[in-house]
Design a protein around this motif. Structure first.
Motif, PDB file in Angstrom:
ATOM      1  N   GLU A  28       0.814  -1.213   0.000  1.00 27.87           N
ATOM      2  CA  GLU A  28       0.000   0.000   0.000  1.00 27.87           C
ATOM      3  C   GLU A  28       0.850   1.267   0.000  1.00 27.87           C
ATOM      4  N   HIS A  29       2.117   1.146   0.378  1.00 24.65           N
ATOM      5  CA  HIS A  29       2.990   2.320   0.441  1.00 24.65           C
ATOM      6  C   HIS A  29       3.653   2.639  -0.904  1.00 24.65           C
ATOM      7  N   ILE A  30       3.414   1.824  -1.918  1.00 22.80           N
ATOM      8  CA  ILE A  30       4.036   2.066  -3.225  1.00 22.80           C
ATOM      9  C   ILE A  30       3.615   3.422  -3.811  1.00 22.80           C
ATOM     10  N   PRO A  31       2.329   3.770  -3.854  1.00 16.15           N
ATOM     11  CA  PRO A  31       1.959   5.080  -4.423  1.00 16.15           C
ATOM     12  C   PRO A  31       2.577   6.251  -3.665  1.00 16.15           C
ATOM     13  N   SER A  32       2.566   6.217  -2.337  1.00 10.01           N
ATOM     14  CA  SER A  32       3.129   7.333  -1.567  1.00 10.01           C
ATOM     15  C   SER A  32       4.642   7.399  -1.709  1.00 10.01           C
ATOM     16  N   SER A  33       5.291   6.260  -1.863  1.00 13.67           N
ATOM     17  CA  SER A  33       6.743   6.251  -2.081  1.00 13.67           C
ATOM     18  C   SER A  33       7.080   6.853  -3.440  1.00 13.67           C
ATOM     19  N   PHE A  34       6.281   6.516  -4.446  1.00 10.90           N
ATOM     20  CA  PHE A  34       6.474   7.076  -5.789  1.00 10.90           C
ATOM     21  C   PHE A  34       6.274   8.589  -5.760  1.00 10.90           C
ATOM     22  N   THR A  35       5.235   9.036  -5.069  1.00  9.13           N
ATOM     23  CA  THR A  35       4.973  10.475  -4.949  1.00  9.13           C
ATOM     24  C   THR A  35       6.120  11.179  -4.233  1.00  9.13           C
ATOM     25  N   HIS A  36       6.648  10.539  -3.201  1.00  6.30           N
ATOM     26  CA  HIS A  36       7.781  11.126  -2.469  1.00  6.30           C
ATOM     27  C   HIS A  36       8.972  11.350  -3.390  1.00  6.30           C
ATOM     28  N   ILE A  37       9.262  10.372  -4.234  1.00  2.00           N
ATOM     29  CA  ILE A  37      10.385  10.496  -5.165  1.00  2.00           C
ATOM     30  C   ILE A  37      10.148  11.637  -6.152  1.00  2.00           C
ATOM     31  N   LEU A  38       8.914  11.759  -6.645  1.00  2.00           N
ATOM     32  CA  LEU A  38       8.607  12.814  -7.611  1.00  2.00           C
ATOM     33  C   LEU A  38       8.752  14.209  -7.004  1.00  2.00           C
ATOM     34  N   LYS A  39       8.599  14.322  -5.704  1.00  6.31           N
ATOM     35  CA  LYS A  39       8.702  15.620  -5.039  1.00  6.31           C
ATOM     36  C   LYS A  39      10.151  16.056  -4.802  1.00  6.31           C
ATOM     37  N   GLN A  40      11.090  15.135  -4.985  1.00  3.63           N
ATOM     38  CA  GLN A  40      12.482  15.468  -4.721  1.00  3.63           C
ATOM     39  C   GLN A  40      13.073  16.324  -5.836  1.00  3.63           C
ATOM     40  N   LEU A  41      13.891  17.273  -5.460  1.00  2.00           N
ATOM     41  CA  LEU A  41      14.476  18.211  -6.423  1.00  2.00           C
ATOM     42  C   LEU A  41      15.304  17.489  -7.478  1.00  2.00           C
ATOM     43  N   VAL A  42      16.059  16.473  -7.056  1.00  2.14           N
ATOM     44  CA  VAL A  42      16.915  15.765  -8.014  1.00  2.14           C
ATOM     45  C   VAL A  42      16.064  15.094  -9.091  1.00  2.14           C
ATOM     46  N   THR A  43      14.910  14.544  -8.710  1.00  4.62           N
ATOM     47  CA  THR A  43      14.014  13.912  -9.681  1.00  4.62           C
ATOM     48  C   THR A  43      13.469  14.936 -10.660  1.00  4.62           C
ATOM     49  N   GLN A  44      13.020  16.061 -10.146  1.00  2.00           N
ATOM     50  CA  GLN A  44      12.457  17.098 -11.000  1.00  2.00           C
ATOM     51  C   GLN A  44      13.506  17.678 -11.948  1.00  2.00           C
ATOM     52  N   MET A  45      14.745  17.803 -11.470  1.00  3.20           N
ATOM     53  CA  MET A  45      15.817  18.310 -12.324  1.00  3.20           C
ATOM     54  C   MET A  45      16.124  17.345 -13.459  1.00  3.20           C
ATOM     55  N   VAL A  46      16.165  16.050 -13.154  1.00  4.49           N
ATOM     56  CA  VAL A  46      16.438  15.054 -14.194  1.00  4.49           C
ATOM     57  C   VAL A  46      15.342  15.076 -15.254  1.00  4.49           C
ATOM     58  N   LEU A  47      14.097  15.093 -14.805  1.00  6.47           N
ATOM     59  CA  LEU A  47      12.986  15.106 -15.753  1.00  6.47           C
ATOM     60  C   LEU A  47      13.003  16.368 -16.611  1.00  6.47           C
ATOM     61  N   MET A  48      13.307  17.495 -15.994  1.00  6.66           N
ATOM     62  CA  MET A  48      13.346  18.750 -16.729  1.00  6.66           C
ATOM     63  C   MET A  48      14.494  18.776 -17.745  1.00  6.66           C
ATOM     64  N   CYS A  49      15.658  18.284 -17.311  1.00  4.64           N
ATOM     65  CA  CYS A  49      16.811  18.264 -18.218  1.00  4.64           C
ATOM     66  C   CYS A  49      16.569  17.363 -19.422  1.00  4.64           C
ATOM     67  N   ALA A  67       9.816  10.325 -23.620  1.00  2.00           N
ATOM     68  CA  ALA A  67      10.970  10.006 -22.774  1.00  2.00           C
ATOM     69  C   ALA A  67      10.652  10.218 -21.293  1.00  2.00           C
ATOM     70  N   VAL A  68      10.003  11.324 -20.975  1.00  3.89           N
ATOM     71  CA  VAL A  68       9.630  11.595 -19.586  1.00  3.89           C
ATOM     72  C   VAL A  68       8.642  10.549 -19.084  1.00  3.89           C
ATOM     73  N   THR A  69       7.704  10.178 -19.938  1.00  2.00           N
ATOM     74  CA  THR A  69       6.728   9.145 -19.558  1.00  2.00           C
ATOM     75  C   THR A  69       7.423   7.825 -19.248  1.00  2.00           C
ATOM     76  N   LEU A  70       8.385   7.464 -20.081  1.00  2.00           N
ATOM     77  CA  LEU A  70       9.130   6.224 -19.845  1.00  2.00           C
ATOM     78  C   LEU A  70       9.961   6.297 -18.569  1.00  2.00           C
ATOM     79  N   LEU A  71      10.542   7.472 -18.297  1.00  3.53           N
ATOM     80  CA  LEU A  71      11.301   7.645 -17.062  1.00  3.53           C
ATOM     81  C   LEU A  71      10.399   7.503 -15.833  1.00  3.53           C
ATOM     82  N   LEU A  72       9.215   8.074 -15.902  1.00  7.29           N
ATOM     83  CA  LEU A  72       8.267   7.960 -14.799  1.00  7.29           C
ATOM     84  C   LEU A  72       7.846   6.506 -14.590  1.00  7.29           C
ATOM     85  N   ALA A  73       7.610   5.808 -15.693  1.00 12.62           N
ATOM     86  CA  ALA A  73       7.225   4.404 -15.592  1.00 12.62           C
ATOM     87  C   ALA A  73       8.357   3.571 -14.994  1.00 12.62           C
ATOM     88  N   ALA A  74       9.585   3.872 -15.409  1.00 13.30           N
ATOM     89  CA  ALA A  74      10.743   3.145 -14.873  1.00 13.30           C
ATOM     90  C   ALA A  74      10.938   3.434 -13.390  1.00 13.30           C
TER      91      ALA A  74
END
Length: 222
Positions: A28-49, A67-74
Motif C-alpha cells: 500500500e505504500h508504493i503510491p506514496s513512495s512514488f509520490t515522495h520520489i517525484l517531489k524530490q528536487l533531483v528527480t524534477q531536475m532530471v525530468l526537466m533536463c 521520454a519523460v513518460t518512460l522515465l516515470l514508468a521506470a
C-alpha cells in the motif's frame, strides 16, 4: 463497524494470514513512495533536463514527452521492485519462522488481532541490540477493512504492557517518511520522535527516503 476483536498470541496456523497482511500492507505504500520520489528536487531536475534536452535537439514535443513518460514508468517500477525485495527479505528474516524468532525467548513475542473469525492485525516485539534498555515494536499492520476501530492502538498497548512487565524502560520503533498514518498513530498514543536518518540503500540516499525512530518512555512510577 463494531469494535469487536480480541488480541492473542500467534499460533502456527496464523502464518499464511500474517504474511498476507504484511505483504498487502507494505504494498500500500508504493503510491506514496512514488509520490515522495517525484517531489524530490533531483528527480524534477532530471525530468526537466531530459525534457528540455530532447525538446531542443528534436524540435518535437512527442519525443521528450515520451521520454519523460518512460522515465516515470521506470521510476515507479523501481519503487515496486524495492518494495518487493523488502517484503521478500522480511519474510525470510522472521515472518516465515515466527515461532522460532519470537516465541522461544522470554523478551520477545508476536500477537495477532482476531475479528469475525479471522486474523485482521499483527504486531511483535523483540530486543534491540543498539538500544538495550528498550524492546522494539515491529510488524504492526491491520487489514484495511478493519482499520479505525482501535485495533492498531490495542496492539500497541499490548506491546507496551509486555515491555513494561519485562522491566524495560521504553518501547522503540522505526517508520518511514511515507507512512504518515502510522506516524500520527504513534504520536497520538504518546510516542516521541527521537531520531531521523536516511535509509542506507543508494536509492534511498538519492531520493532522501527518511526513516524515523519513535520512543515510548515509561515513567518510573508506572
Amino acid at each position: 463497524m463494531a469494535a469487536s476483536f480480541q488480541i492473542r498470541k500467534f499460533q502456527d496456523e496464523d502464518s499464511e494470514a500474517v504474511q498476507e497482511i504484511f505483504t498487502v500492507g507494505m504494498s500500500e505504500h508504493i503510491p506514496s513512495s512514488f509520490t515522495h520520489i517525484l517531489k524530490q528536487l533531483v528527480t524534477q531536475m532530471v525530468l526537466m533536463c531530459v525534457f528540455c534536452g530532447l525538446m531542443g535537439s528534436s524540435k518535437s514535443f512527442i519525443l521528450p514527452i515520451l521520454a519523460v513518460t518512460l522515465l516515470l514508468a521506470a521510476t515507479r517500477q523501481l519503487v515496486v521492485h524495492t518494495c518487493t525485495v523488502y517484503i521478500e527479505n522480511s519474510l525470510k528474516k522472521d515472518l516465515l519462522s515466527i515461532s522460532e524468532t519470537y516465541l522461544k525467548h522470554k523478551n520477545s513475542c508476536f500477537w495477532v488481532a482476531e475479528a469475525d473469525g479471522r486474523v485482521v492485525g499483527t504486531v511483535s516485539c523483540l530486543p534491540n541490540e543498539d538500544v538495550p534498555e528498550a524492546l522494539e515494536l515491529k510488524r504492526l499492520s491491520v487489514r484495511r477493512s478493519h482499520r479505525r476501530i482501535g485495533i492498531a492502538k490495542a496492539l500497541c498497548r499490548t506491546v507496551a504492557d509486555f515491555t513494561r512487565d519485562r522491566g524495560y524502560a521504553a518501547v522503540i520503533l522505526y517508520t518511514s517518511v511515507v507512512q504518515r498514518d502510522a506516524q500520527h498513530l504513534y504520536e497520538d498514543i504518546g510516542y516521541k520522535k527521537t531520531k531521523e536518518f536516511v535509509a542506507p540503500q543508494l536509492i534511498a540516499k538519492i531520493t532522501n527516503f527518511t526513516l524515523f525512530e519513535y520512543r515510548l518512555q515509561f515513567k518510573e512510577d508506572d
